[in-house]
Design a protein around this motif. Structure first.
Motif, mmCIF file in Angstrom:
data_model
loop_
_atom_site.group_PDB
_atom_site.id
_atom_site.type_symbol
_atom_site.label_atom_id
_atom_site.label_comp_id
_atom_site.label_asym_id
_atom_site.label_seq_id
_atom_site.Cartn_x
_atom_site.Cartn_y
_atom_site.Cartn_z
ATOM 1 N N ASP A 1 21.546 -35.512 -4.621
ATOM 2 C CA ASP A 1 20.973 -34.852 -5.855
ATOM 3 C C ASP A 1 20.670 -36.010 -6.717
ATOM 4 N N ARG B 1 14.979 -31.164 -11.987
ATOM 5 C CA ARG B 1 16.484 -30.954 -12.050
ATOM 6 C C ARG B 1 16.659 -29.608 -11.286
ATOM 7 N N ARG C 1 18.004 -28.426 -7.670
ATOM 8 C CA ARG C 1 19.502 -27.887 -7.547
ATOM 9 C C ARG C 1 19.370 -26.459 -6.804
ATOM 10 N N GLY D 1 18.958 -35.641 -9.461
ATOM 11 C CA GLY D 1 19.237 -35.334 -10.822
ATOM 12 C C GLY D 1 17.938 -35.447 -11.722
ATOM 13 N N SER E 1 25.876 -36.249 -6.506
ATOM 14 C CA SER E 1 24.915 -36.065 -7.703
ATOM 15 C C SER E 1 24.827 -37.478 -8.407
ATOM 16 N N ARG F 1 27.954 -32.344 -2.398
ATOM 17 C CA ARG F 1 26.613 -32.827 -3.428
ATOM 18 C C ARG F 1 26.909 -34.138 -3.771
ATOM 19 N N ASP G 1 30.490 -27.622 -4.858
ATOM 20 C CA ASP G 1 29.655 -26.477 -5.844
ATOM 21 C C ASP G 1 30.577 -25.095 -5.542
#
Length: 118
Positions: free
Chosen positions: A94, A13, A17, A96, A30, A28, A45
Motif C-alpha cells: 500500500d 489513497r 485501499r 499510501g 503501508s 498490508r 486489517d
C-alpha cells in the motif's frame, strides 16, 4: 478548477485501499512518506493490529548517512527482516497515495531484496 494535491492524494489513497486489505495470511505493508522521514508498517486489517513497524527515525537504524532514498532502502530491508522473524513472507503493498517512484520505490526494492514478496 482541478483538484489540489491533497485532494488528489486522498482520492488515490481511497482507491488503493479498496483493493489492498491486510489479512492474517497476507497483511498490508503501508508506507507513509513525509518531507524528511519515511515510515512503514505491516498491518492486519481484519484484527486492526500493527504487526511490525519501522521508520527512518528508529534508534536501531541510528543516524545513517546518505540520501533519503538510501535511507528508505534501508528501512525496507529492516522491515522485511523484522517481518521474517515474525513469520510473514507475503504482503500486499500500500503506497499510501504516493507515486511508485523515488523513496517509495526504494523502500519497496529494499524489502524485496531482503526476501519479502508482494
Amino acid at each position: 478548477m482541478g483538484l489540489s494535491k491533497i485532494q488528489r492524494k486522498s482520492r488515490i489513497r481511497k482507491r488503493i485501499r479498496k483493493v489492498s486489505f491486510g489479512t492474517e495470511a497476507r497483511p498490508r505493508l503501508s508506507v507513509f512518506r513525509s518531507n524528511s522521514e519515511i515510515y512503514a508498517q505491516i498491518i492486519n486489517d481484519q484484527e486492526g493490529t500493527t504487526l511490525v513497524a519501522v521508520s527512518s527515525r528508529d534508534k536501531a537504524l541510528g543516524k545513517e548517512k546518505g540520501t533519503k532514498s538510501e535511507i528508505a532502502n534501508l528501512v525496507g530491508k529492516t522491515i522485511a527482516e523484522k517481518a521474517k522473524k515474525v513469520g510473514i513472507d507475503k504482503v500486499a503493498f500500500d503506497r499510501g497515495g504516493n507515486l511508485y517512484h523515488g523513496r517509495v520505490k526504494a523502500l519497496a526494492e529494499g524489502a524485496r531484496e531482503a526476501g519479502l514478496e508482494f
